[in-house]
Design a protein around this motif. Structure first.
Motif, PDB file in Angstrom:
ATOM      1  N   TRP A 198       0.820  -1.209   0.000  1.00  0.00           N
ATOM      2  CA  TRP A 198       0.000   0.000   0.000  1.00  0.00           C
ATOM      3  C   TRP A 198       0.858   1.266   0.000  1.00  0.00           C
ATOM      4  CZ3 TRP A 198      -4.843   1.318  -0.982  1.00  0.00           C
ATOM      5  CH2 TRP A 198      -5.835   0.340  -0.958  1.00  0.00           C
ATOM      6  N   GLU A 219       0.312   3.637  -5.144  1.00  0.00           N
ATOM      7  CA  GLU A 219      -0.055   4.669  -6.105  1.00  0.00           C
ATOM      8  C   GLU A 219       1.044   4.877  -7.146  1.00  0.00           C
ATOM      9  OE1 GLU A 219      -3.312   7.470  -3.903  1.00  0.00           O
ATOM     10  OE2 GLU A 219      -1.215   8.049  -3.653  1.00  0.00           O
ATOM     11  N   CYS A 239      -5.178   6.761  -5.738  1.00  0.00           N
ATOM     12  CA  CYS A 239      -6.125   5.874  -5.058  1.00  0.00           C
ATOM     13  C   CYS A 239      -6.742   6.534  -3.831  1.00  0.00           C
ATOM     14  CB  CYS A 239      -5.421   4.583  -4.641  1.00  0.00           C
ATOM     15  SG  CYS A 239      -4.703   3.661  -6.014  1.00  0.00           S
ATOM     16  N   PHE A 290      -5.086   7.315  -1.234  1.00  0.00           N
ATOM     17  CA  PHE A 290      -4.475   6.694  -0.059  1.00  0.00           C
ATOM     18  C   PHE A 290      -3.808   7.744   0.821  1.00  0.00           C
ATOM     19  CE2 PHE A 290      -0.615   4.628   1.832  1.00  0.00           C
ATOM     20  CZ  PHE A 290      -1.296   3.924   2.812  1.00  0.00           C
ATOM     21  N   ALA A 308      -8.218   4.804   2.028  1.00  0.00           N
ATOM     22  CA  ALA A 308      -8.126   5.079   0.596  1.00  0.00           C
ATOM     23  C   ALA A 308      -9.532   5.100   0.017  1.00  0.00           C
ATOM     24  CB  ALA A 308      -7.271   4.023  -0.103  1.00  0.00           C
ATOM     25  N   HIS A 356     -11.824   3.906  -6.611  1.00  0.00           N
ATOM     26  CA  HIS A 356     -10.685   4.350  -7.405  1.00  0.00           C
ATOM     27  C   HIS A 356      -9.551   3.333  -7.358  1.00  0.00           C
ATOM     28  CE1 HIS A 356     -11.906   8.883  -7.110  1.00  0.00           C
ATOM     29  NE2 HIS A 356     -12.874   8.099  -7.547  1.00  0.00           N
ATOM     30  N   THR A 357      -9.323   2.756  -6.173  1.00  0.00           N
ATOM     31  CA  THR A 357      -8.232   1.795  -6.026  1.00  0.00           C
ATOM     32  C   THR A 357      -8.477   0.546  -6.862  1.00  0.00           C
ATOM     33  OG1 THR A 357      -7.812   2.570  -3.765  1.00  0.00           O
ATOM     34  CG2 THR A 357      -6.931   0.412  -4.374  1.00  0.00           C
ATOM     35  N   THR A 358      -9.673  -0.012  -6.757  1.00  0.00           N
ATOM     36  CA  THR A 358      -9.966  -1.245  -7.493  1.00  0.00           C
ATOM     37  C   THR A 358      -9.893  -1.014  -8.999  1.00  0.00           C
ATOM     38  OG1 THR A 358     -11.391  -1.939  -5.664  1.00  0.00           O
ATOM     39  CG2 THR A 358     -11.606  -3.140  -7.733  1.00  0.00           C
TER      40      THR A 358
END
Length: 379
Positions: free
Chosen positions: A79, A83, A90, A92, A156, A160-162
């Protein structure tokens, strides 16, 4: 994410078919492709449609089941650089994760947990006394006597992350086919066939990462698990003056709480609505949601000034021991599982994806997956 052509009859062969386009399916597909495998990912709706897109976004090691701690630690390492690796925002942020302690009994439980983790070789969780807690949470209620904290966790944006992981997977050669539900699996002469309305997909190996729907497929292959539908509920409040930089939960009560940069507060944490995976729908239960709001106000009196702007929920699933099914099938060669993350799978996504890709590609992994075995409920 419909860049891949639809199957017409039988698609070309692949090394791996991943069923499920949440963070775990996408991360495993990405890491498998990075290991040189050809990968097709099938998603019955769209990437991040359910739990991976609607959860609270906590990136936490705090409070993990002991069986998850080592992988959670590895996931946190990923993590911190995710990004940059994905070349994407993301959302985060590193932020303390703190579980507030309201009674002496809870304090003793927290001390016992820290001792256990230290004996396991981990020192990421610490006890905060009342003074230390207020240095991090000056607005906390006077009755709170301390906290259990992991000061370098974070949060996060799940959607957006996925999506960023899915884009990276696609860039590495993963074929992503959306609105393509897997309806049946069979194996013949070492090759798996996955039946869909779009045709038959074939590969040497298959990963079922179907979230709340994972048990439908595992059951059809003789490996059912007692997966129960659930619908975690979330609240977003009106904007308040800045008062909280941490992600807050409670040892004795269900709560997940964080203030966003724009001043709104996102509240969730374990109180469940009603879910129906057969219709893909979830329902808010306002009596339960009221208890969530009441808990937040008890712990942060400033919340009594807030109003609720919106609420939402999503279809999730939970297992009796609240840890996932993750690892190889106990009955079938070339079949793997990664589902049932029981409302806390978001932070684990990158780490579990890396571990599962290693297992699928090489046949082994440096992490013990015994506690996550699909047949642990067989008795």
């Amino acid at each position: 994410m419909t860049g891949a052509a639809r199957a017409a009859g039988t698609t070309p062969s692949a090394d791996l078919i991943v069923i499920g386009g949440g963070i775990h399916g996408c991360a495993t597909a990405m890491y498998a492709a990075l290991r040189g495998l050809s990968v097709t990912l099938l998603e019955k709706e769209t990437v991040a449609r359910h739990a991976s897109g609607v959860n609270a976004g906590g990136v936490r090691r705090l409070g993990r089941h002991y069986a998850e701690v080592a992988i959670s630690q590895r996931s946190m390492e990923i993590w911190y650089g995710l990004e940059d690796f994905l070349a994407a925002d993301c959302g985060f942020n590193v932020a303390p994760q703190i579980r507030v302690i309201e009674t002496e009994a809870e304090l003793e439980d927290a001390r016992r947990r820290v001792r256990d983790l230290n004996e396991m070789g981990f020192d990421h969780e610490v006890i905060l006394d009342q003074k230390q807690l207020r240095e991090h949470l000056p607005a906390v209620s006077d009755h709170v006597i301390g906290g259990l904290a992991c000061l370098e966790d974070g949060f996060a944006q799940p959607f957006h992350t996925t999506f960023a992981i899915a884009r990276k997977a696609k860039a590495e050669g993963v074929r992503i086919v959306e609105t393509c539900r897997a309806t049946g699996l069979s194996q013949s002469e070492g090759v798996w066939s996955v039946e869909t309305a779009e045709g038959t997909f074939r590969a040497a190996k298959v990963l079922i990462a179907g979230g709340a729907w994972g048990n439908d497929l595992s059951s059809s292959l003789g490996e059912p698990v007692p997966l129960k539908d659930c619908a975690p509920m979330m609240i977003v409040t009106s904007r308040l003056p800045h008062f909280c930089d941490a992600v807050v939960s409670a040892i004795g009560r269900p709560l997940s709480f964080k203030q966003m940069p724009n001043g709104t507060v996102v509240i969730g944490g374990g109180r469940l609505g009603r879910a129906d995976r057969t219709t893909n729908l979830s329902e808010i239960l306002f009596d339960e949601l009221h208890l969530t709001a009441e808990t937040a106000s008890d712990i942060f009196p400033i919340m009594r000034e807030a109003s609720i702007v919106r609420t939402w929920s999503g279809v999730e699933s939970i297992l009796p021991d609240a840890i996932p099914v993750m690892g190889p099938s106990a009955r079938h060669e070339g079949l793997f599982y990664s589902f049932g993350y029981s409302t806390h799978g978001f932070q684990l996504g990158p780490g579990c994806g890396e571990v599962m890709a290693e297992l699928i590609a090489t046949g082994s992994t440096g992490y013990s997956l015994d506690a996550f075995a699909v047949n642990r409920f067989a008795a």
